[in-house]
Structures are given as structure tokens and as C-alpha cells.
Design a protein around this motif. Sequence first.
Motif, PDB file in Angstrom:
ATOM      1  N   LEU A 140       0.822  -1.202   0.000  1.00 28.83           N
ATOM      2  CA  LEU A 140       0.000   0.000   0.000  1.00 28.83           C
ATOM      3  C   LEU A 140       0.862   1.260   0.000  1.00 28.83           C
ATOM      4  O   LEU A 140       1.881   1.324   0.679  1.00 28.83           O
ATOM      5  CB  LEU A 140      -0.931   0.016   1.206  1.00 28.83           C
ATOM      6  N   LEU A 141       0.413   2.216  -0.785  1.00 29.71           N
ATOM      7  CA  LEU A 141       1.059   3.521  -0.853  1.00 29.71           C
ATOM      8  C   LEU A 141       0.285   4.512   0.010  1.00 29.71           C
ATOM      9  O   LEU A 141      -0.939   4.405   0.160  1.00 29.71           O
ATOM     10  CB  LEU A 141       1.052   4.031  -2.297  1.00 29.71           C
ATOM     11  N   SER A 142       0.978   5.497   0.522  1.00 27.39           N
ATOM     12  CA  SER A 142       0.301   6.585   1.224  1.00 27.39           C
ATOM     13  C   SER A 142      -0.369   7.488   0.186  1.00 27.39           C
ATOM     14  O   SER A 142      -0.079   7.405  -1.019  1.00 27.39           O
ATOM     15  CB  SER A 142       1.308   7.400   2.043  1.00 27.39           C
ATOM     16  N   ARG A 143      -1.230   8.352   0.642  1.00 27.13           N
ATOM     17  CA  ARG A 143      -1.872   9.296  -0.279  1.00 27.13           C
ATOM     18  C   ARG A 143      -0.830  10.191  -0.947  1.00 27.13           C
ATOM     19  O   ARG A 143      -0.928  10.483  -2.131  1.00 27.13           O
ATOM     20  CB  ARG A 143      -2.918  10.126   0.461  1.00 27.13           C
ATOM     21  N   ASP A 144       0.170  10.620  -0.191  1.00 24.86           N
ATOM     22  CA  ASP A 144       1.225  11.454  -0.780  1.00 24.86           C
ATOM     23  C   ASP A 144       2.024  10.676  -1.821  1.00 24.86           C
ATOM     24  O   ASP A 144       2.392  11.228  -2.864  1.00 24.86           O
ATOM     25  CB  ASP A 144       2.158  11.990   0.308  1.00 24.86           C
ATOM     26  N   ASP A 145       2.300   9.387  -1.536  1.00 22.29           N
ATOM     27  CA  ASP A 145       3.012   8.554  -2.513  1.00 22.29           C
ATOM     28  C   ASP A 145       2.191   8.397  -3.793  1.00 22.29           C
ATOM     29  O   ASP A 145       2.743   8.408  -4.895  1.00 22.29           O
ATOM     30  CB  ASP A 145       3.314   7.170  -1.941  1.00 22.29           C
ATOM     31  N   ILE A 146       0.886   8.238  -3.651  1.00 20.13           N
ATOM     32  CA  ILE A 146       0.007   8.105  -4.819  1.00 20.13           C
ATOM     33  C   ILE A 146       0.023   9.387  -5.628  1.00 20.13           C
ATOM     34  O   ILE A 146       0.174   9.354  -6.859  1.00 20.13           O
ATOM     35  CB  ILE A 146      -1.424   7.724  -4.392  1.00 20.13           C
ATOM     36  N   ARG A 147      -0.105  10.514  -4.965  1.00 17.14           N
ATOM     37  CA  ARG A 147      -0.074  11.793  -5.680  1.00 17.14           C
ATOM     38  C   ARG A 147       1.244  11.957  -6.439  1.00 17.14           C
ATOM     39  O   ARG A 147       1.259  12.400  -7.588  1.00 17.14           O
ATOM     40  CB  ARG A 147      -0.263  12.953  -4.701  1.00 17.14           C
ATOM     41  N   ALA A 148       2.345  11.607  -5.796  1.00 28.86           N
ATOM     42  CA  ALA A 148       3.658  11.739  -6.433  1.00 28.86           C
ATOM     43  C   ALA A 148       3.790  10.792  -7.625  1.00 28.86           C
ATOM     44  O   ALA A 148       4.328  11.176  -8.677  1.00 28.86           O
ATOM     45  CB  ALA A 148       4.766  11.474  -5.411  1.00 28.86           C
ATOM     46  N   LEU A 149       3.312   9.556  -7.486  1.00 25.72           N
ATOM     47  CA  LEU A 149       3.393   8.588  -8.579  1.00 25.72           C
ATOM     48  C   LEU A 149       2.542   9.035  -9.757  1.00 25.72           C
ATOM     49  O   LEU A 149       2.988   8.999 -10.906  1.00 25.72           O
ATOM     50  CB  LEU A 149       2.958   7.202  -8.092  1.00 25.72           C
ATOM     51  N   VAL A 150       1.325   9.472  -9.496  1.00 23.29           N
ATOM     52  CA  VAL A 150       0.438   9.943 -10.566  1.00 23.29           C
ATOM     53  C   VAL A 150       1.055  11.168 -11.241  1.00 23.29           C
ATOM     54  O   VAL A 150       1.091  11.257 -12.474  1.00 23.29           O
ATOM     55  CB  VAL A 150      -0.973  10.251 -10.026  1.00 23.29           C
TER      56      VAL A 150
END
Length: 157
Positions: A26-36
Motif C-alpha cells: 500500500l502507498l500513502s496518499r502522498d506517494d500516490i499523488r507523487a506517482l500519478v
Amino acid sequence: MSTADFQQQRVYDYEAAVVEPIAHFLLSRDDIRALVDRMCRLTGTPVPDIRFLGSTTIPCKAVVGPGVYRIDIADWGRTPPVVLHETAHLAQYADLAGRRELMARNHHGPVFVRLAIDIYSAFMDVDLDVLEKLATAHGVVFAPRRVNTTNFTSVSF
């Protein structure tokens, strides 16, 4: 599942067997934003809004329409493969052939799979030939290579 989306389940089965085990965490919300953000910038796709859904049962999805350009990520889908799958739909929308697939109500057609395979290879550091061979073994049809994706930068998790 739309009847026009002839290989949706095959794509899901392929991803479950091949792609998801590579980066199933699982990714954090910040990790998801950065990946996207990184994927969109490197593929020339506009960065979407991201809506986080606190659910383990509803589907993750890309939503594009009048005044709406976002991805919805449920709690169960906070993994790199799911986030990349949904952002691949945005790349499909930006691609002329991919847009034709979407207009035909085919969200998981050959152009989408080509984009997804290229993105998985680049962002998850998986050999493109291996992903293509395993997609074929799962009966998943994908478009031929059209773009050199070596300009992508690998993302470290």
C-alpha cells in the motif's frame, strides 16, 4: 462489464497474476499523488484530480467527462499497479487510437494494454518482453510497440 470491452476480465486476470505480485504493497496518499504526477508528466498526460475513497469494496476508476478529470482510488487499490492502471486510462484518453477505443466503449482494448504494459515496464522496472509474453499467455491482445519508452525514469518504491 460492457460487451464492447471484450477483454476486461482477461486484463484483470493478467494483472492479478503477473503485475500485482511485483509491487503489492500500500502507498500513502502522498506517494500516490507523487506517482500519478510523475507518470502524467513523463507521458505528457494532464495531471488529474485524485479522490480517495475509504472503501474496500468499490472499484477504482478513471473518470473523464465534462468538467471532470480525476481518478478514484479506494483503500484496497492503493498499490502501484492499481494506481498505474488507472492513470494508464488517462493516457489512453490522451492517445488518438486510445480515444477511439473509449468511444467504442472498449476501456481495456489493445491500445490501453499497450500503454499499461509500457507504463508497468518503465515504472516497475519489469522487462517489456516478459510482460508482453505473459500478456499473450493470458490471452490479452495488445497493440504493437509504437513509442520508445526509454525516456521514462524508473520509480523506486
